[in-house]
Design an enzyme around this catalytic site. Structure first.
Site, PDB file in Angstrom:
ATOM      1  N   ASN A 198       0.923   5.997 -13.021  1.00 50.31           N
ATOM      2  CA  ASN A 198       0.590   5.417 -14.337  1.00 50.31           C
ATOM      3  C   ASN A 198       0.600   3.891 -14.257  1.00 50.31           C
ATOM      4  OD1 ASN A 198       0.559   8.029 -15.324  1.00 50.31           O
ATOM      5  ND2 ASN A 198       2.606   7.909 -16.248  1.00 50.31           N
ATOM      6  N   GLY A 202      11.880   0.582 -27.678  1.00 52.53           N
ATOM      7  CA  GLY A 202      10.865   1.331 -28.402  1.00 52.53           C
ATOM      8  C   GLY A 202      10.189   0.500 -29.476  1.00 52.53           C
ATOM      9  N   ASP A 243       2.134   9.521 -29.300  1.00 54.41           N
ATOM     10  CA  ASP A 243       2.630  10.060 -28.026  1.00 54.41           C
ATOM     11  C   ASP A 243       3.122   8.874 -27.187  1.00 54.41           C
ATOM     12  OD1 ASP A 243       3.065  11.225 -25.579  1.00 54.41           O
ATOM     13  OD2 ASP A 243       1.038  12.007 -25.321  1.00 54.41           O
ATOM     14  N   ALA A 267       4.297   7.522 -21.023  1.00 52.97           N
ATOM     15  CA  ALA A 267       3.733   6.431 -20.194  1.00 52.97           C
ATOM     16  C   ALA A 267       3.712   5.071 -20.894  1.00 52.97           C
ATOM     17  CB  ALA A 267       2.334   6.772 -19.680  1.00 52.97           C
ATOM     18  N   ALA A 268       4.290   4.969 -22.087  1.00 56.27           N
ATOM     19  CA  ALA A 268       4.304   3.658 -22.763  1.00 56.27           C
ATOM     20  C   ALA A 268       5.102   2.645 -21.940  1.00 56.27           C
ATOM     21  CB  ALA A 268       4.906   3.795 -24.155  1.00 56.27           C
ATOM     22  N   GLY A 269       6.235   3.089 -21.384  1.00 59.74           N
ATOM     23  CA  GLY A 269       7.046   2.198 -20.551  1.00 59.74           C
ATOM     24  C   GLY A 269       6.306   1.814 -19.272  1.00 59.74           C
ATOM     25  N   ASP A 270       5.582   2.780 -18.696  1.00 58.37           N
ATOM     26  CA  ASP A 270       4.809   2.493 -17.477  1.00 58.37           C
ATOM     27  C   ASP A 270       3.725   1.463 -17.784  1.00 58.37           C
ATOM     28  OD1 ASP A 270       6.288   4.515 -16.251  1.00 58.37           O
ATOM     29  OD2 ASP A 270       4.804   6.054 -16.761  1.00 58.37           O
TER      30      ASP A 270
END
Ligand code: RIB
Length: 308
Positions: free
Chosen positions: A43, A227, A251, A254-257
């Site tokens: 990702n 977050g 959703d 993968a937000a952190g990725d």
């Protein structure tokens, strides 16, 4: 622009949408199931490539159709996939992800080939790892491959004076102190920082104390993500809060990725640390409004037009 080497995992995500995530012993009817390219390392490589970076990925898949799909997807984003090995005796990593109506997820990962991606395996390949690292400027890693591999690459990269970014996810509680020495940036979320330090992280003060513990272990900068609230940069001279932009998350997979990779890319382009954090926040704020891991990553134009 500087080159980025991402060393890490590749997974095929099997994503089930469900009204709520079942409790132990409960059966629920899900709505649909999809297979989406994922894995924390992949990702991050995909994001940096899609946003216009010069990116190579080092990792392992099985010699199977999932592995081929994952490599092809990365190549489509402009990532050099020549360092992704297809292992005969392993299957490609898989992640079984349930997403509920509130956008919360639960994930079970089957490591497969990611678990076999050891220092020995890397050194057996024809291009030596040291040569690969010499050619790069920034090394980005996560903890979804064996810790000994991350430690090995980190020590090599540090000896070659490369910029090292580690996203300590999934977090482990038993990481030896020497692992952290010489890492330029880590990006834990609150839960991960709590696991890494063994301390609770309910208040901003606790997070700053937790980040300071990581600085004492030899990390140079800690970016704690919180977050929808924002993130906090802590280093020896500074504690700075960056508020998040308000979006409707559907959703968060993968937000952190996405944040880590967009941050690395911005540094590769010569942006300051603060500018890179804002770039990462903008990219991940778009990613959470879309479903899936690599399917949620925005284009460069989208990030630029949403930039403050
Ligand atoms: O960080 C998100 C990723 O975690 C998913 O794509 C899944 O593969 C798991 O590794």
């Amino acid at each position: 622009m500087k080159n980025i080497l991402v060393v890490g995992s590749l997974n095929m995500d099997c994503v089930v949408e469900t009204p709520h995530i079942p409790q132990a012993g409960e059966t629920v009817s899900g709505r649909n199931v999809s297979f989406i390219p994922g894995g924390k390392g992949a990702n991050q490589a995909y994001t940096a490539g899609k946003l216009g970076g010069s990116v190579k990925m080092l990792g392992a898949v099985g010699n199977d159709s999932f592995g081929q799909t994952l490599k092809a997807n990365l190549a489509d984003a402009g990532v050099d996939v020549s360092g992704i090995y297809a292992l005969e005796k392993e299957t490609t990593g898989q992640a079984f992800i349930s997403i509920d109506d509130a956008g919360e997820n639960s994930i079970i990962v089957i490591p497969g080939a990611n678990g076999a991606f050891t220092p020995d395996l890397m050194e057996k390949k024809e291009t030596s790892l040291a040569k690969m690292i010499e050619k790069t400027d920034i090394v980005v890693m996560q903890l979804e491959i064996p810790l000994e591999t991350v430690l090995y690459v980190k020590e090599l990269a540090a000896s070659l004076h490369k910029l090292i970014i580690v996203d300590p996810a999934p977090a482990l509680s038993n990481i030896p102190d020497r692992f952290w020495e010489g890492i330029d940036y880590i990006k834990p979320n609150e839960t991960e920082l709590s696991i890494l330090t063994g301390k609770q992280m309910k208040t901003q003060e606790e997070m700053i104390d937790g980040a300071n513990l990581m600085l004492e272990k030899g990390v140079r900068n800690v970016i704690v993500t919180m977050g929808g609230k924002g993130c906090m940069l802590v280093n020896s001279g500074l504690q700075q809060f960056f508020p998040a932009r308000r979006v409707k998350a559907v959703d968060t997979t993968a937000a952190g990725d996405c944040f880590t990779a967009a941050f690395a890319l911005a540094l590769a382009e010569g942006k300051s640390c603060s500018e890179a954090i804002v770039f990462g926040q903008t990219a991940s704020a778009i990613a959470v409004t879309r479903k899936g891991a690599q399917t949620s990553i925005p284009t460069r134009e989208e990030v630029e037009s949403a930039s403050p």
